[in-house]
Design a protein around this motif. Structure first.
Motif, PDB file in Angstrom:
ATOM      1  N   ALA A   1      29.860  -4.964  42.713  1.00 38.54           N
ATOM      2  CA  ALA A   1      30.667  -4.107  43.593  1.00 38.54           C
ATOM      3  C   ALA A   1      31.752  -3.377  42.803  1.00 38.54           C
ATOM      4  CB  ALA A   1      31.303  -4.947  44.687  1.00 38.54           C
TER       5      ALA A   1
ATOM      6  N   LYS B   1      35.243  -3.860  46.316  1.00 38.09           N
ATOM      7  CA  LYS B   1      34.878  -5.249  46.602  1.00 38.09           C
ATOM      8  C   LYS B   1      34.918  -5.602  48.077  1.00 38.09           C
ATOM      9  CE  LYS B   1      35.093  -6.364  42.138  1.00 38.09           C
ATOM     10  NZ  LYS B   1      33.834  -6.358  41.390  1.00 38.09           N
ATOM     11  N   TYR B   2      34.017  -6.507  48.424  1.00 33.95           N
ATOM     12  CA  TYR B   2      34.069  -7.208  49.717  1.00 33.95           C
ATOM     13  C   TYR B   2      34.886  -8.462  49.452  1.00 33.95           C
ATOM     14  CZ  TYR B   2      31.937 -11.194  52.276  1.00 33.95           C
ATOM     15  OH  TYR B   2      31.696 -12.355  52.945  1.00 33.95           O
ATOM     16  N   TRP B   3      35.993  -8.625  50.132  1.00 36.43           N
ATOM     17  CA  TRP B   3      36.800  -9.839  49.973  1.00 36.43           C
ATOM     18  C   TRP B   3      37.549 -10.067  51.282  1.00 36.43           C
ATOM     19  CZ3 TRP B   3      35.971 -13.321  46.391  1.00 36.43           C
ATOM     20  CH2 TRP B   3      36.890 -14.367  46.226  1.00 36.43           C
TER      21      TRP B   3
ATOM     22  N   ARG C   1      24.113 -21.363  55.969  1.00 35.02           N
ATOM     23  CA  ARG C   1      23.789 -19.966  55.623  1.00 35.02           C
ATOM     24  C   ARG C   1      22.277 -19.760  55.571  1.00 35.02           C
ATOM     25  NH1 ARG C   1      27.725 -17.386  51.601  1.00 35.02           N
ATOM     26  NH2 ARG C   1      29.659 -17.570  52.731  1.00 35.02           N
TER      27      ARG C   1
ATOM     28  N   SER D   1      24.460 -15.537  44.396  1.00 34.89           N
ATOM     29  CA  SER D   1      24.037 -15.707  45.785  1.00 34.89           C
ATOM     30  C   SER D   1      23.551 -14.373  46.352  1.00 34.89           C
ATOM     31  CB  SER D   1      25.160 -16.286  46.632  1.00 34.89           C
ATOM     32  OG  SER D   1      26.274 -15.447  46.603  1.00 34.89           O
TER      33      SER D   1
ATOM     34  N   SER E   1      24.534 -14.467  52.558  1.00 26.39           N
ATOM     35  CA  SER E   1      25.723 -14.241  51.729  1.00 26.39           C
ATOM     36  C   SER E   1      26.072 -12.765  51.884  1.00 26.39           C
ATOM     37  CB  SER E   1      25.374 -14.568  50.276  1.00 26.39           C
ATOM     38  OG  SER E   1      26.384 -14.147  49.416  1.00 26.39           O
ATOM     39  N   GLY E   2      27.332 -12.483  52.230  1.00 22.91           N
ATOM     40  CA  GLY E   2      27.722 -11.109  52.546  1.00 22.91           C
ATOM     41  C   GLY E   2      27.210 -10.079  51.553  1.00 22.91           C
ATOM     42  N   SER E   3      27.554 -10.272  50.283  1.00 20.36           N
ATOM     43  CA  SER E   3      27.224  -9.255  49.283  1.00 20.36           C
ATOM     44  C   SER E   3      25.710  -9.104  49.074  1.00 20.36           C
ATOM     45  CB  SER E   3      27.903  -9.583  47.954  1.00 20.36           C
ATOM     46  OG  SER E   3      27.508 -10.867  47.519  1.00 20.36           O
TER      47      SER E   3
ATOM     48  N   ARG F   1      23.725  -5.861  50.025  1.00 21.43           N
ATOM     49  CA  ARG F   1      23.671  -4.663  49.162  1.00 21.43           C
ATOM     50  C   ARG F   1      22.547  -4.758  48.137  1.00 21.43           C
ATOM     51  NH1 ARG F   1      29.678  -5.672  48.379  1.00 21.43           N
ATOM     52  NH2 ARG F   1      28.763  -6.557  46.513  1.00 21.43           N
TER      53      ARG F   1
ATOM     54  N   SER G   1      33.730 -18.278  46.456  1.00 20.87           N
ATOM     55  CA  SER G   1      34.227 -17.038  47.050  1.00 20.87           C
ATOM     56  C   SER G   1      34.514 -17.244  48.534  1.00 20.87           C
ATOM     57  CB  SER G   1      33.297 -15.856  46.786  1.00 20.87           C
ATOM     58  OG  SER G   1      31.971 -16.222  46.894  1.00 20.87           O
TER      59      SER G   1
ATOM     60  N   MET H   1      38.173 -16.274  49.685  1.00 15.85           N
ATOM     61  CA  MET H   1      38.360 -15.180  50.647  1.00 15.85           C
ATOM     62  C   MET H   1      39.187 -15.623  51.843  1.00 15.85           C
ATOM     63  SD  MET H   1      34.768 -13.342  51.334  1.00 15.85           S
ATOM     64  CE  MET H   1      33.774 -12.985  49.922  1.00 15.85           C
TER      65      MET H   1
ATOM     66  N   MET I   1      41.985  -6.561  43.970  1.00 14.30           N
ATOM     67  CA  MET I   1      41.380  -7.773  44.562  1.00 14.30           C
ATOM     68  C   MET I   1      41.991  -9.012  43.910  1.00 14.30           C
ATOM     69  SD  MET I   1      37.524  -9.299  44.380  1.00 14.30           S
ATOM     70  CE  MET I   1      37.646 -10.904  43.609  1.00 14.30           C
TER      71      MET I   1
ATOM     72  N   ASP J   1      34.427 -10.046  39.376  1.00 13.78           N
ATOM     73  CA  ASP J   1      34.178 -10.686  40.667  1.00 13.78           C
ATOM     74  C   ASP J   1      34.941 -12.009  40.721  1.00 13.78           C
ATOM     75  OD1 ASP J   1      32.719  -8.714  41.856  1.00 13.78           O
ATOM     76  OD2 ASP J   1      30.771  -9.512  41.300  1.00 13.78           O
ATOM     77  N   ALA J   2      34.442 -12.961  41.487  1.00 15.05           N
ATOM     78  CA  ALA J   2      35.174 -14.220  41.627  1.00 15.05           C
ATOM     79  C   ALA J   2      34.900 -15.143  40.440  1.00 15.05           C
ATOM     80  CB  ALA J   2      34.788 -14.889  42.929  1.00 15.05           C
TER      81      ALA J   2
HETATM   82  O1  PMV Z   1      28.805 -12.578  48.979  1.00  9.67           O
HETATM   83  P1  PMV Z   1      29.775 -13.559  48.438  1.00  9.67           P
HETATM   84  O2  PMV Z   1      30.235 -14.511  49.497  1.00  9.67           O
HETATM   85  O3  PMV Z   1      29.256 -14.270  47.227  1.00  9.67           O
HETATM   86  O4  PMV Z   1      31.084 -12.768  47.978  1.00  9.67           O
HETATM   87  C1  PMV Z   1      31.080 -11.832  46.925  1.00  9.67           C
HETATM   88  C2  PMV Z   1      32.435 -11.389  46.589  1.00  9.67           C
HETATM   89  C3  PMV Z   1      32.577 -10.513  45.357  1.00  9.67           C
HETATM   90  O5  PMV Z   1      31.474 -10.663  44.501  1.00  9.67           O
HETATM   91  C4  PMV Z   1      33.815 -10.947  44.591  1.00  9.67           C
HETATM   92  C5  PMV Z   1      32.775  -9.055  45.729  1.00  9.67           C
HETATM   93  C6  PMV Z   1      31.553  -8.275  46.144  1.00  9.67           C
HETATM   94  O6  PMV Z   1      31.724  -7.338  46.920  1.00  9.67           O
HETATM   95  O7  PMV Z   1      30.448  -8.548  45.649  1.00  9.67           O
END
Ligand code: PMV
Length: 337
Positions: A14, A17-19, A73, A113, A142-144, A147, A197, A201, A249, A291-292
Motif C-alpha cells: 500500500a 495505508k489501510y490502518w 477470519r 495475509s 484480511s482487509g488488505s 487489493r 496489525s 490498528m 501511519m 507496513d507493520a
Molecule cells: O490486512 P491486514 O490486517 O494485514 O493489515 C494491513 C495493514 C498494512 O499492511 C500496514 C497497510 C496496508 O494497507 O496494507
C-alpha cells in the motif's frame, strides 16, 4: 471423487495505508487505501483447495503445518463463499482440505495475509463457481487481501453501507500503464512482528487521535492526488505522497498508548539515506514505505535500480555488523495476474 483447484496470488504494497477499522467484524476500514500488486515470482501465496465426499472434516495446512479451522477470519471467508456458491447442495456438503504456502516469511510485515487470503478467496471462488467481484470475500479474511485480488494499481474503497457491500477493491490502472515502476523489498528482519496489525490498528484507533485526523482530513485529498499522479506517471508526486503516508501511519502508531513500534533503527537509517539520496540527485528517484514491520519497500523506476542497489551496497552492506539486520533487496515488478 474430488474437485481440486490451485491458485497463486501476489503480495500488494500500500502507498496509502489501510490502518483502522470502523467495523471489526466485517473488516470495514476508516479510509480508502491504494496499493501496487507485485509479480508472482518473489512474494506470493499458493493455495490448493480440495473438496471430497470422502473427507471427514475440514482441514487446513499453512506452510506445511496443520492449523486450526476455528480461526474466525477463515470462517468468515468460507461463510461469504457459501452465500454465493453455485454448486449443488450435495457437493456443498463435501468437506474441504486447504493447503497454503508462502514463498516468503509469514507475519513479518510483508503482507503475507494479503496474499494468503486473496489466494484462498480466488481458489474457493473457482471451486464453488462464484462469479463476479471476490474482493469482498478476500476482505473477510484480511482487509488488505481485497487489493491482491487485482493486479497493477488497486484502490480499496471504504464504502458507506453498514453491511460492507460497497467496501470493495477496484483496479485503477494495469501494471502495463507504468511498466518501468519497480519495487525493491529490503528485508530488515523476517521474524514474526511483536504487535499484530489487528491489535496495532485497534490500539491506534482507540488511543491516537491523530489516526482519525489522518483518515478524515488528510487521506481523502491525498488519495485523489496520488491516483492522479499514477495516471499521469508523475513519479515525484507519487513518491512524496507515498513517503508522507508511511511516515504518518507510523507517527499515529507511535502516538498510540502504549505506542506501537514497528520500524527499527535500520528502518530509520533507510529513511534517512533515501532522503539524502533524493536531495543530492537532480530529481526524486526513490520512495520508501513501511507496513507493520521494520522491512522497507522502495518504489523507483527501472532506470534507477542499478544506481540505488549500488548506494545500498555501499551505505548498507548486507549484514555487515550485528546491529544491521538488513539482508537483501529484491527488484520486483508491479504485475497484472
Ligand atoms: O490486512 P491486514 O490486517 O494485514 O493489515 C494491513 C495493514 C498494512 O499492511 C500496514 C497497510 C496496508 O494497507 O496494507
Amino acid at each position: 471423487m474430488s474437485i481440486t483447484v490451485t491458485c497463486v496470488a501476489p503480495v500488494n504494497i500500500a502507498v496509502i495505508k489501510y490502518w483502522g477499522k470502523r467495523d471489526e467484524d466485517l473488516i470495514l476500514p476508516i479510509n480508502d487505501s491504494l496499493s501496487a500488486t507485485l509479480d508472482t515470482e518473489h512474494l506470493c501465496a499458493k493455495t490448493t483447495v480440495r473438496a471430497s465426499p470422502e473427507f471427514k472434516e475440514n482441514k487446513i495446512w499453512l506452510n506445511g503445518r496443520e492449523e486450526s479451522m476455528d480461526n474466525p477470519r477463515l470462517q468468515n471467508c468460507l461463510k461469504e463463499i457459501m452465500k454465493r456458491s453455485q454448486l449443488s447442495k450435495d457437493m456443498e456438503s463435501w468437506k474441504l482440505h486447504i493447503c497454503s504456502e508462502n514463498n516468503f516469511p509469514t507475519a513479518a510485515g510483508l503482507a503475507s495475509s494479503a496474499a494468503g487470503y486473496a489466494c484462498l478467496a480466488a481458489a474457493l471462488a473457482k471451486l464453488y463457481k462464484v462469479e463476479g467481484d471476490i474482493s469482498g470475500i478476500a476482505r473477510a479474511g484480511s482487509g488488505s487481501a481485497c487489493r491482491s485480488v487485482y493486479g497493477g494499481f488497486v484502490r480499496w474503497y471504504k464504502g458507506s453501507d453498514p453491511t460492507g457491500i460497497d467496501s470493495i477493491a477496484k483496479p485503477i490502472a494495469p501494471a502495463s500503464h507504468w511498466p518501468d515502476m519497480r519495487i525493491l523489498v529490503l528485508v530488515v528482519n523476517d521474524s514474526k512482528k511483536k504487535v499484530s496489525s489487528a491489535i496495532g490498528m485497534k490500539r491506534t484507533l482507540l488511543t491516537s487521535e491523530f489516526l482519525t485526523y489522518k483518515a478524515e482530513k488528510i487521506i481523502p485529498k491525498r488519495i485523489e492526488q496520488i491516483q492522479e499522479a499514477i495516471l499521469k506517471k508523475d513519479f515525484e508526486t507519487f513518491a512524496e505522497h507515498t513517503m508522507r503516508d508511511s511516515n504518518e501511519m507510523h507517527a499515529a502508531c507511535l502516538a498510540a498508548y502504549p505506542p506501537c513500534i514497528y520500524m527499527n533503527d535500520t528502518s530509520h537509517l533507510i529513511v534517512e539515506l533515501m532522503h539524502q539520496y533524493n536531495s543530492t540527485s537532480d530529481r526524486t528517484k526513490v520512495a520508501y514505505s513501511f507496513d507493520a514491520g521494520p522491512n522497507a519497500t522502495l518504489f523507483l523506476l527501472e532506470k534507477d535500480v542499478a544506481e540505488l542497489l549500488g548506494i545500498l551496497d555501499h551505505y548498507l552492506p548486507p549484514a555487515v555488523d550485528n546491529n544491521l539486520e538488513y539482508r537483501k533487496g529484491i527488484s520486483i515488478e508491479v504485475t497484472s495476474p
